[in-house]
Enzyme design. Structure first.
Site, PDB file in Angstrom:
ATOM      1  N   ARG A 140       0.995  -1.538  -0.001  1.00 15.31           N
ATOM      2  CA  ARG A 140      -0.243  -0.083  -0.623  1.00 15.31           C
ATOM      3  C   ARG A 140       0.846   1.440  -0.297  1.00 15.31           C
ATOM      4  NH1 ARG A 140      -3.063  -3.180   3.891  1.00 15.31           N
ATOM      5  NH2 ARG A 140      -5.131  -4.003   3.004  1.00 15.31           N
ATOM      6  N   GLY A 200      -0.990 -10.731   9.488  1.00 15.82           N
ATOM      7  CA  GLY A 200      -1.645 -12.545   9.185  1.00 15.82           C
ATOM      8  C   GLY A 200      -2.712 -12.683  10.579  1.00 15.82           C
ATOM      9  N   ASN A 279      -6.717  -6.314  15.210  1.00 23.38           N
ATOM     10  CA  ASN A 279      -8.218  -7.385  15.920  1.00 23.38           C
ATOM     11  C   ASN A 279      -7.577  -8.315  16.872  1.00 23.38           C
ATOM     12  OD1 ASN A 279      -8.023  -7.651  12.986  1.00 23.38           O
ATOM     13  ND2 ASN A 279      -8.525  -9.610  14.258  1.00 23.38           N
ATOM     14  N   ASP A 324     -13.221  -7.176  15.092  1.00 26.88           N
ATOM     15  CA  ASP A 324     -12.852  -6.839  14.407  1.00 26.88           C
ATOM     16  C   ASP A 324     -12.419  -5.528  14.490  1.00 26.88           C
ATOM     17  OD1 ASP A 324     -10.615  -7.388  11.792  1.00 26.88           O
ATOM     18  OD2 ASP A 324     -11.415  -6.927  10.400  1.00 26.88           O
ATOM     19  N   LYS A 351     -12.498   1.898  13.041  1.00 29.79           N
ATOM     20  CA  LYS A 351     -13.658   0.652  12.744  1.00 29.79           C
ATOM     21  C   LYS A 351     -14.435   1.206  13.129  1.00 29.79           C
ATOM     22  CE  LYS A 351     -11.104  -3.270   9.916  1.00 29.79           C
ATOM     23  NZ  LYS A 351     -11.286  -4.376  10.129  1.00 29.79           N
ATOM     24  N   TRP A 412      -8.865   0.648   5.099  1.00 29.11           N
ATOM     25  CA  TRP A 412      -7.423   1.625   5.548  1.00 29.11           C
ATOM     26  C   TRP A 412      -7.061   2.784   4.631  1.00 29.11           C
ATOM     27  CZ3 TRP A 412      -4.633   2.547   0.151  1.00 29.11           C
ATOM     28  CH2 TRP A 412      -4.447   2.062   0.335  1.00 29.11           C
ATOM     29  N   CYS A 624     -11.253 -17.852  -1.447  1.00 28.27           N
ATOM     30  CA  CYS A 624     -10.948 -17.276  -2.436  1.00 28.27           C
ATOM     31  C   CYS A 624     -11.720 -16.095  -2.639  1.00 28.27           C
ATOM     32  CB  CYS A 624     -11.710 -18.489  -3.389  1.00 28.27           C
ATOM     33  SG  CYS A 624     -10.906 -20.045  -3.035  1.00 28.27           S
ATOM     34  N   CYS A 627     -10.406 -12.528  -2.659  1.00 28.57           N
ATOM     35  CA  CYS A 627      -9.351 -11.592  -4.084  1.00 28.57           C
ATOM     36  C   CYS A 627     -10.535 -12.230  -5.161  1.00 28.57           C
ATOM     37  CB  CYS A 627      -8.285 -12.409  -4.243  1.00 28.57           C
ATOM     38  SG  CYS A 627      -7.142 -12.005  -3.140  1.00 28.57           S
ATOM     39  N   MET A 667      -0.792 -15.077  -7.665  1.00 30.34           N
ATOM     40  CA  MET A 667      -2.336 -16.215  -7.431  1.00 30.34           C
ATOM     41  C   MET A 667      -1.354 -17.670  -6.347  1.00 30.34           C
ATOM     42  SD  MET A 667      -5.428 -18.049  -7.522  1.00 30.34           S
ATOM     43  CE  MET A 667      -5.397 -19.865  -7.472  1.00 30.34           C
TER      44      MET A 667
END
Length: 706
Positions: A140, A200, A279, A324, A351, A412, A624, A627, A667
């Site tokens: 970013r 993570g 979080n 979160d 948030k 963000w 999945c 993304c 990917m």
């Protein structure tokens, strides 16, 4: 309604004073004094050398040549097309060169006046990331110090590049190869040092950590964990011993969380670092800490001595966090006059929907008020500094619905603060969430293997019947009220820049990049960028001319919202990604772009199998959708899987998903998927493509995700 991760899948009156402190008196006199001075909050604005321009992270340029009176004369000076990959990144500029990181930390240097590329450096991060590629979307932002451009990679490398050649000067590995961490946020430089955190904690047993290095040599100087580890191993410092008293059960087995994945601010006036922590891991407090304790230092602002990393103070925004509601959104510094007294403050719009003003010398809360509709709490008690939580908000008595959501009232994309107007400008989000952890217990909770999203609670996100889901809010931090607010067509709008010319610049998913009057919100100028714009813009001066630069293209978490973005024609393969630079009198134009409409791949052998597709949907939601988009409708971050033909062929599908032939393109490889999982996932994607071929309403696709 957006249901990105199903419970089944996750069972698992006074005027503000200008400036906010200057370069610390004992800062090292290295390199060029001119660019070094640009990091000070009272600098002249010639350069934009850091993510927020200066130490105070205000995202404010004092330049005035482009202003509210002449912005209608602003035109495109030049553009540079970029290859596929994440374009949602904040560029920097130093001495006539723009530097930016697109994709997975591919760095480019571009001449300000001509748009000519000077050099490119590719760290080959996807190939090095392994399973870390499954979280995050690339860089970013980047940093600059003493003739070096500093980037951090998905796999945990911190790399300093020579500004002239683009070749590495030094490289540091910031965490172990097998740790379930990744980096997507920009590093911050200060006082001859560079600091980086990692993410993570949504997908594995991660313990929040920041590390600080010598910016000239790459030598590690100090580190700070944000949550305590196993007491049997001893605590690193007194702060961790203190924090451990606020945890219960065997929390260390879950990691705890508290990742510093985005917000870090250097307070030069007090020579301290302010961390915005993440979080809990997992989100569910009942699992993570037996439902007991505040769990320091989750969802907090933590102040550290900038020279040693020693703990100074903290303010916890959400004690015992369970939604979160991380505190990792940007933090701006300012000097404000409050009740007749000058105060050094840090301000943040995290948030949870409250705007916080905190004394940055002591960590004491000054005020907090909601900047969007908030129903999870009725307010913040100034006597205790704690939120007044709504009944059943911790889903202790079954499902609960409230605002805002895990997407945040502010994501963000940075807000901006203008010392000129005394206002903060927030890209605000107004959505609703339902939480339900029925059937999920500490006994049956397990982390999804290999970095699969695992909050420990089911949730669904929607608009709650409201059409208006996004706002541009001008917020008075002294009076704690909105001065003005503008409705936006969608909820995920771009980062914001304020300028001394009484202007606010911001992009939108509908391809608009606009300038507003900072005083009343009137739109004064708009440019069709030919692509959605979520990245924060910058402004700077070179050879007497003021420029504005922004990177266009949809990336990062925006990709989840394919159903909401279909009306804009956003597609990973079709959308343009561009560096756009503007100046007064600019005459360049963009090539015409044909509108995009998704066309499903041919699949003559397809046969419906609802039971198998449902199993595939659970896999898709957990691995999945983040993304490739909710309901397999791409939102621009990764391909819309209903349109390419890989899923029509079992062998081709396996080569991409299981064998990882597209890892260099970003990917991830899912080598643990067996034939049964591949078959189920493939069936779900084929079913979604069949629905597209039949003409079913794409915007309703989320209804299949239950």
């Amino acid at each position: 309604m957006i249901r990105p991760f199903s419970r089944v899948a996750l069972a698992l009156g006074p005027i503000a004073l200008a400036g906010c402190g200057t370069q610390s008196a004992d800062a090292p006199a290295i390199g060029n004094a001119t660019w070094l001075a640009q990091l000070s909050d009272d600098s002249d604005g010639d350069d934009w050398p850091a993510f927020g321009r200066t130490y105070g992270e205000q995202h404010f340029s004092p330049l005035t040549k482009i202003n509210a009176d002449n912005v209608d004369q602003l035109g495109l000076a030049w553009y540079v097309d970029l290859p596929a990959g994440n374009p949602a990144t904040g560029p920097i500029e130093v001495d006539g060169t723009i530097y930016l990181a697109t994709g997975y930390s591919v760095i480019r240097a571009i001449d300000v006046e001509t748009g000519k590329e000077k050099w490119t450096y590719d760290p080959k991060a996807p190939e090095a990331s392994g399973i870390k590629l499954r979280q995050g979307w690339g860089s970013r932002g980047i940093a600059y110090w003493n003739h070096k451009v500093i980037t951090a990679t998905q796999d945990g490398r911190l790399i300093a590049l020579d500004e002239k050649s683009g070749q590495p000067v030094w490289t540091a590995q910031t965490f172990g190869k097998d740790e379930l961490r990744f980096i997507s946020g920009p590093p911050r430089v200060f006082d001859g040092k560079v600091m980086i955190g990692s993410g993570g904690s949504d997908s594995g047993p991660v313990r929040g950590l920041v590390r600080t290095y010598d910016a000239d040599t790459g030598k590690m100087l100090w580190e700070f964990y944000t949550v305590p580890g196993n007491p049997a191993d001893g605590f690193e410092n007194e702060a961790m011993a203190m924090a451990a008293k606020t945890w219960a059960g065997e929390w260390w087995k879950y990691g705890g969380g508290g990742s510093v994945w985005n917000a870090m601010t250097y307070d030069a006036a007090n020579d301290q670092i302010l961390l915005g922590t993440g979080n809990g891991a997992p989100w569910n407090h009942k699992i993570r800490s037996a439902g007991k304790g505040d769990n320091l230092f989750l969802c907090s602002i933590v102040a550290l001595d900038a020279k040693t990393g020693a703990y100074k103070w903290h303010y916890q925004i959400n004690p015992g966090e369970s939604w979160d509601f991380n505190a990792s959104m940007d933090m701006e510094l300012a000097d404000l006059t409050i009740e007749g007294q000058p105060r050094q403050v840090v301000m943040t719009a995290p948030k949870n929907g409250f705007y916080y003003v905190i004394d940055r010398k002591t960590g004491k809360l000054i005020s907090a008020k909601p900047f969007v509709d908030v129903t999870w709490a009725t307010g913040i008690d100034l006597a205790t500094s704690r939120p007044i939580e709504a009944e059943n908000v911790r889903y202790e008595d079954g499902p609960t619905t409230f605002r805002p959501t895990p997407l945040g009232a502010h994501s963000w994309m940075p807000m901006a603060y203008s010392p000129q107007t005394g206002l903060a400008y927030i890209p605000a989000i107004d959505l609703e969430v339902t939480f339900d952890d029925s059937g999920i217990t500490p006994e049956n909770f397990k982390w999804n293997p290999k970095m699969g999203l695992t909050p420990g609670v089911g949730y669904s996100i929607g608009n709650g019947g409201r059409e208006q889901t996004g706002w541009l809010v001008a917020w008075d931090p002294v009076k704690q009220e909105a001065r003005w607010k503008l409705p936006m067509e969608a909820h995920l709008n771009g980062g914001i820049m304020a300028t001394g010319g009484n202007l606010i610049f911001q992009g939108r998913p509908d391809s608009g990049f606009s300038a507003y009057d900072a005083r009343d919100g009137k739109r004064l100028w708009n440019f069709d960028a030919g692509a959605g714009v979520v990245a924060p813009p910058i402004s700077y001066r070179h050879n007497g001319r003021q420029y504005v630069t922004v990177v266009a293209g949809i990336g990062t978490s925006a990709g989840l919202f394919g159903p909401m973005f279909t009306k804009y024609g956003i597609d990973y393969r079709h959308q343009k990604r561009r560096v756009l630079t503007f100046m007064l009198g600019g005459k360049a134009t963009l090539p015409k772009q044909e509108p995009y409409k998704p066309v499903a791949f041919d699949d003559p052998d397809y046969k419906a199998n609802p039971a198998l597709a449902a199993k595939g949907e659970a896999l898709f939601n957990g691995r999945c959708a983040v993304c490739h988009g909710t309901g397999a409708i791409g939102g621009g971050t990764a391909p819309d899987l209903r349109t390419p033909g890989a899923a029509a062929d079992a062998q081709a599908f396996a080569s991409v998903v299981r064998d990882g032939v597209l890892v260099p393109a970003g990917m991830p490889q899912f080598g643990e998927f067996g034939e049964e999982q591949l078959g189920a996932l493939r069936q779900y994607i084929r079913a979604r493509a069949a629905e597209l071929r039949s003409g079913r309403n794409e915007s309703a696709a989320g209804s299949t995700n239950k």
